[in-house]
Write a protein that holds these residues in place. Sequence first.
Motif, PDB file in Angstrom:
ATOM      1  N   ILE A 105      -5.895  -4.129   3.684  1.00 58.79           N
ATOM      2  CA  ILE A 105      -6.996  -5.093   3.635  1.00 58.79           C
ATOM      3  C   ILE A 105      -8.301  -4.318   3.547  1.00 58.79           C
ATOM      4  O   ILE A 105      -8.600  -3.483   4.407  1.00 58.79           O
ATOM      5  N   GLY A 157     -12.760  -8.993   5.145  1.00 60.27           N
ATOM      6  CA  GLY A 157     -11.714  -8.580   6.061  1.00 60.27           C
ATOM      7  C   GLY A 157     -11.786  -9.380   7.349  1.00 60.27           C
ATOM      8  O   GLY A 157     -12.726 -10.154   7.572  1.00 60.27           O
ATOM      9  N   ASP A 210     -11.643  -3.152   7.796  1.00 57.28           N
ATOM     10  CA  ASP A 210     -10.497  -2.879   6.938  1.00 57.28           C
ATOM     11  C   ASP A 210      -9.270  -2.718   7.826  1.00 57.28           C
ATOM     12  O   ASP A 210      -9.380  -2.266   8.974  1.00 57.28           O
TER      13      ASP A 210
END
Length: 267
Positions: free
Chosen positions: A234, A242, A251
């Motif tokens: 992600i 995110g 992330d």
Amino acid sequence: MRETPWTISGRCSRPISRRDALRYAAALSAMAGVGAAAAGAPTASAAAPTLIDFAMKQIPAQDIKAAGHAGVINYVSTSRPGSNFGAKPITLPYAQSLAAAGLVIVSNYQYGKPGGTAPSDFTRGLAGGVADARTAWRLHTAAGGARNAPIYFSVDDDIDRHAWNTLALPWFRGINSVLGAQRTGVYGGIRTCQWAAADGVIGRSRTPGKVWAWQTRSWSQGQIYPAAVLYQRIIDTASNPGPVVGGIRVDVNDVLAQDCGQWNLHP
């Protein structure tokens, strides 16, 4: 874990002692099941333990734990000119708070970026690699980073083989001259990870068949490098935000090996 020799960049390293093996087993208990998600299809890795990476501010350890993550990948680099990221670099008090909460820490260096106020680090050549490695090591150790843990260095761009050979590879050679290949890792797309491993500029995990490759989903054509230890599944962007942890978007990275370079495994 068997006490067998393991090789680094074609050279034989010391056998893992019984003491190291016991330390390794103890550290793994904090990330139970880390090895269950072998590298495969991106969807298959969704059940893996996860580490988050972020730059905006230091996220409290309790918020990271509450969100279900096993730890962080944190910067051992400073903010670029014109920016002031609160999580760059990781500090000793913050690292201690994470460790006290049972969270693991992995080190990453990135100062410049494409189109940023400082050029991409990998464009700085051999001398730049030497300077970046010295900075990374100073900040890593100042924060309590383990002396044998790898530091991942970022190639945050979709480079081709020519750019790898003429720009990134000399930069990594400079990094290796300071840290050694075994303490060097790479962040990048699948091809960058493969080239770094093939050219012997990154080290090997204690997890068999794995190297210090932190692969991003970007520029990877939906594939995962089987030897990668981390996979950035992600990526927080304006168009695809995110998840929020501790008030900021982050992330998310799947852990693909029991030994992904976390500090507590590499004293």
